[in-house]
Design a protein around this motif. Sequence first.
Motif: not given
Length: 100
Positions: A61-62, A80-81, A85-87
Amino acid sequence: METNDHQIRDYSKTLAEKYGALGTPERAKFDEEAYAFYTGQILLEARKEANVTQAELAKKINVTKSYISRIENGYITPSAGTFYRIINALGLRIDVVKPL
């Protein structure tokens, strides 16, 4: 040493006594810290179940490994973003549903 006296307590009252009434700055601070911890624990468990290291997740996820560590330890709450991305990187999804 304090022991459990097995008495039933009003949890809302206990929280208000210890951290302030709902709507107060003290209670809002406690609630934010509790949500950060809870979010971190959810993500930590999901990462471990996916058999992914912090470094691997960070690379996907950088972000840095230390950033993932701070999230999992409840020191910070991801945006939230970043949360999504993690999910996604862990192969999970989130369903938003109305309660019955």
